[in-house]
Design an enzyme around this catalytic site. Structure first.
Site, short mmCIF file in Angstrom:
data_model
loop_
_atom_site.label_atom_id
_atom_site.label_comp_id
_atom_site.label_asym_id
_atom_site.label_seq_id
_atom_site.Cartn_x
_atom_site.Cartn_y
_atom_site.Cartn_z
N CYS A 269 14.17 -5.00 3.44
CA CYS A 269 13.82 -5.28 1.85
C CYS A 269 14.36 -5.58 0.37
O CYS A 269 15.41 -6.25 0.16
CB CYS A 269 12.63 -6.27 1.34
SG CYS A 269 11.69 -6.99 2.87
N LYS A 329 9.59 4.03 5.81
CA LYS A 329 8.19 4.62 5.25
C LYS A 329 6.94 5.11 6.25
O LYS A 329 6.98 4.66 7.62
CB LYS A 329 7.73 4.05 3.86
CG LYS A 329 7.64 2.07 4.76
CD LYS A 329 7.18 0.89 3.79
CE LYS A 329 5.91 0.00 4.38
NZ LYS A 329 5.48 -0.30 3.21
C1 UGA Z 1 8.78 -4.54 -0.09
C2 UGA Z 1 7.71 -5.43 -0.85
O1 UGA Z 1 6.94 -4.37 -1.23
C3 UGA Z 1 6.99 -6.26 -0.15
O2 UGA Z 1 6.23 -6.83 -1.64
C4 UGA Z 1 7.49 -7.72 0.08
O3 UGA Z 1 7.58 -8.78 0.56
C5 UGA Z 1 8.74 -6.87 1.29
O4 UGA Z 1 9.43 -5.82 0.63
C6 UGA Z 1 9.63 -8.59 1.39
O5 UGA Z 1 10.43 -8.32 0.44
O6 UGA Z 1 9.44 -8.26 2.73
P1 UGA Z 1 8.59 -3.40 2.60
O7 UGA Z 1 9.75 -2.73 2.06
O8 UGA Z 1 7.71 -3.78 3.15
O9 UGA Z 1 7.55 -4.46 1.33
O10 UGA Z 1 7.70 -1.68 1.96
P2 UGA Z 1 7.99 -0.84 0.19
O11 UGA Z 1 6.35 -0.17 0.53
O12 UGA Z 1 7.96 -1.84 -0.97
O13 UGA Z 1 8.59 -0.31 -0.01
C7 UGA Z 1 10.32 0.41 0.42
C8 UGA Z 1 10.39 1.12 -0.20
O14 UGA Z 1 10.74 1.98 -1.40
C9 UGA Z 1 10.27 2.49 1.03
O15 UGA Z 1 11.73 2.65 1.57
C10 UGA Z 1 9.67 3.22 0.41
O16 UGA Z 1 9.36 5.02 0.77
C11 UGA Z 1 9.92 3.15 -1.13
N1 UGA Z 1 9.11 3.62 -2.00
C12 UGA Z 1 7.62 2.87 -2.05
C13 UGA Z 1 9.69 4.73 -3.13
O17 UGA Z 1 10.69 5.06 -2.38
N2 UGA Z 1 8.72 4.72 -4.28
C14 UGA Z 1 7.31 4.30 -3.93
O18 UGA Z 1 7.10 4.41 -5.48
C15 UGA Z 1 7.22 2.87 -3.63
#
Ligand code: UGA
Length: 441
Positions: A269, A329
């Site tokens: 995403c 993740k």
């Molecule tokens: C993300 C959004 O958080 C959701 O709200 C949205 O619905 C989704 O995309 C989508 O559009 O379908 P997702 O991709 O499942 O969700 O995962 P996240 O938990 O947001 O993490 C995304 C990436 O950011 C991961 O690689 C994670 O490691 C990284 N991340 C997250 C960080 O590096 N630091 C943070 O503080 C949080």
């Protein structure tokens, strides 16, 4: 919850969002008629096999077996339901725009009707709803209603997020369908909106609903790239980014979430939606400078690990580097845009041997990471390694005995890409430790 009065729904596309939408509404009492063009996937779902790893999903499908129907045929969904949730993929094209071909196939497959609505869950560019309504009109299907209802669930906590959203966004131009979608979500909404949950309801126009989704993802990605840059400056100046993020996050205007630095964001995403929004702006004549930087920072962040390894090992030619975790993740086997893919390829190009272990993503990952040797546990992967890189913060890695890990390795370098380990414990185990944005001395 009583189910007799809950409206049945159709769901087109049985990926993460489609399955969670079907199962989530089934949990609330609706029958869900799920359609996918992938016959193998549908046959698996009919047998009770869940195609993705998502905590709680298999159990919820089992619990709601009676209410869930899977088919490759749209006709049953059209016969039993008014609301057809669309959750098909919108992957990026070479130009960075979203590929809407799957969405358009769904639109083309709809018959003329004045009692059906497409409810768009897939993330689409602003203007897609308007374009679809125009196509419906051109094809003599102007009775077909259209609602934008973006989804905000996260992988790894998808079903829980679906059932406890911060907000529900519904974009429509009036008419019955927007109200019908709002009714479906009612149990999750706050008392103010007639429900018993905690979710706020945002009723708006279609274009604004489409933009809420893109802007929310782009903002979260910006927050991550921002804290990654702060972390990089912390490394140069001796500040500790964990302390800095805590101090920043307590400001309610900033908030503590999505301030964890790491080795870049991945997944299906953020990378796609940031690029799609940048492209959408560009196509409309506006140069979205900030998003260009968000993407560039993210690419550089994945590659910074190489510099850290070189600092300790010198040339990487002939070195053995072990990756702990490869999924983008924890709690998912999703490898889309995972930082590990870039990292492994860079290491191999630099002449290193790469081994890896991931609790569940190996099967998906192995094909995407040619030449990487997968081990069946963490100690197996690090055995004989000159350096270990923690890529994905799975719980089981937090519980690792670092002394044992150090003993299994040949070298002593631990690059912690997610700040999972305690630097003091790593030093006590005899490891040369580097986190992200925290003192390594
Ligand atoms: C993300 C959004 O958080 C959701 O709200 C949205 O619905 C989704 O995309 C989508 O559009 O379908 P997702 O991709 O499942 O969700 O995962 P996240 O938990 O947001 O993490 C995304 C990436 O950011 C991961 O690689 C994670 O490691 C990284 N991340 C997250 C960080 O590096 N630091 C943070 O503080 C949080």
């Amino acid at each position: 919850m009583s189910n007799d009065k809950r409206e049945a729904i159709g769901v087109i596309g049985t990926g993460y969002v489609g399955l969670c939408t079907a199962v989530g509404f089934a949990e609330l009492g609706s029958e869900a008629w799920c359609v996918d063009i992938d016959a193998e996937k549908i046959a698996g779902l009919q047998r009770g096999e869940v195609p993705i790893h998502e905590p709680g999903l298999a159990e919820a499908i089992e619990r709601n077996r009676e209410r869930l129907h899977f088919s490759t045929d749209l006709a049953e969904a059209l016969e039993h339901t008014r609301l057809l949730f669309v959750a098909v993929g919108t992957p990026p094209t070479y130009s960075g725009d979203a590929d809407l071909s799957a969405v358009h196939s769904v639109v083309a497959a709809m018959p003329p009707s004045d009692h059906h609505a497409l409810v768009m869950k897939s993330t689409v560019p602003v203007g897609t709803g308007e374009a679809i309504e125009r196509i419906f009109a051109e094809q003599g299907k102007d009775g077909f209603s259209y609602v934008s209802c973006p989804e905000f669930l996260k992988e790894g906590t998808a079903l829980a997020d679906f059932l406890d959203p911060d907000r529900v966004v519904i974009g429509d131009d009036g008419g019955w369908a927007g109200d019908a979608v709002a009714d479906l979500y009612r149990p999750l909404l706050s008392a103010e909106h007639g429900g018993k949950g905690r979710s706020e309801l945002v009723r708006t126009d279609v274009a604004s609903a489409e933009m809420v989704k893109l802007a929310a993802n782009a903002f979260l990605a910006t927050k991550i790239s921002f804290i990654n840059e702060i972390a990089n400056v912390c490394e140069e100046t001796g500040a500790d980014v964990i302390e800095v993020a805590r101090g920043m996050g307590l400001d309610q205007r900033i908030g503590p979430k999505f301030l964890q630095p790491g080795i870049g964001f991945g997944g299906s995403c953020f990378p796609k939606d940031v690029s799609a929004l940048k492209q959408l702006a560009g196509n409309s004549g506006y140069h979205f400078q900030l998003l260009g930087a968000v993407i560039e920072v993210n690419e550089l962040q994945k590659r910074r690990v190489i510099g850290k390894l070189e600092k300790h090992l010198g040339s990487l030619v002939g070195k053995h580097v072990a990756l702990l975790g490869v999924a983008f993740k924890p709690n998912t086997d999703d490898m889309r845009e995972a930082s590990s893919l870039v990292l492994a390829a860079r290491l191999q190009a630099a002449g290193s041997t790469v081994t890896a272990y991931d609790p569940i993503a190996e099967e998906v990952a192995a094909e995407m990471m040619p030449g990487v040797e997968f081990a069946s546990d963490a100690l197996g992967a690090v055995s004989g390694a000159d350096a270990v890189v923690l890529v994905t913060e799975w719980d089981e890695f937090a519980a690792l005995d670092l002394a044992e890990l150090a003993k299994a390795m040949t070298g002593d370098v631990l690059i912690d890409g997610r700040n999972l380990f305690d630097p003091k414990a790593a030093a006590a185990a005899g490891l040369r430790y580097e986190g992200v944005g925290r003192a390594s001395r």
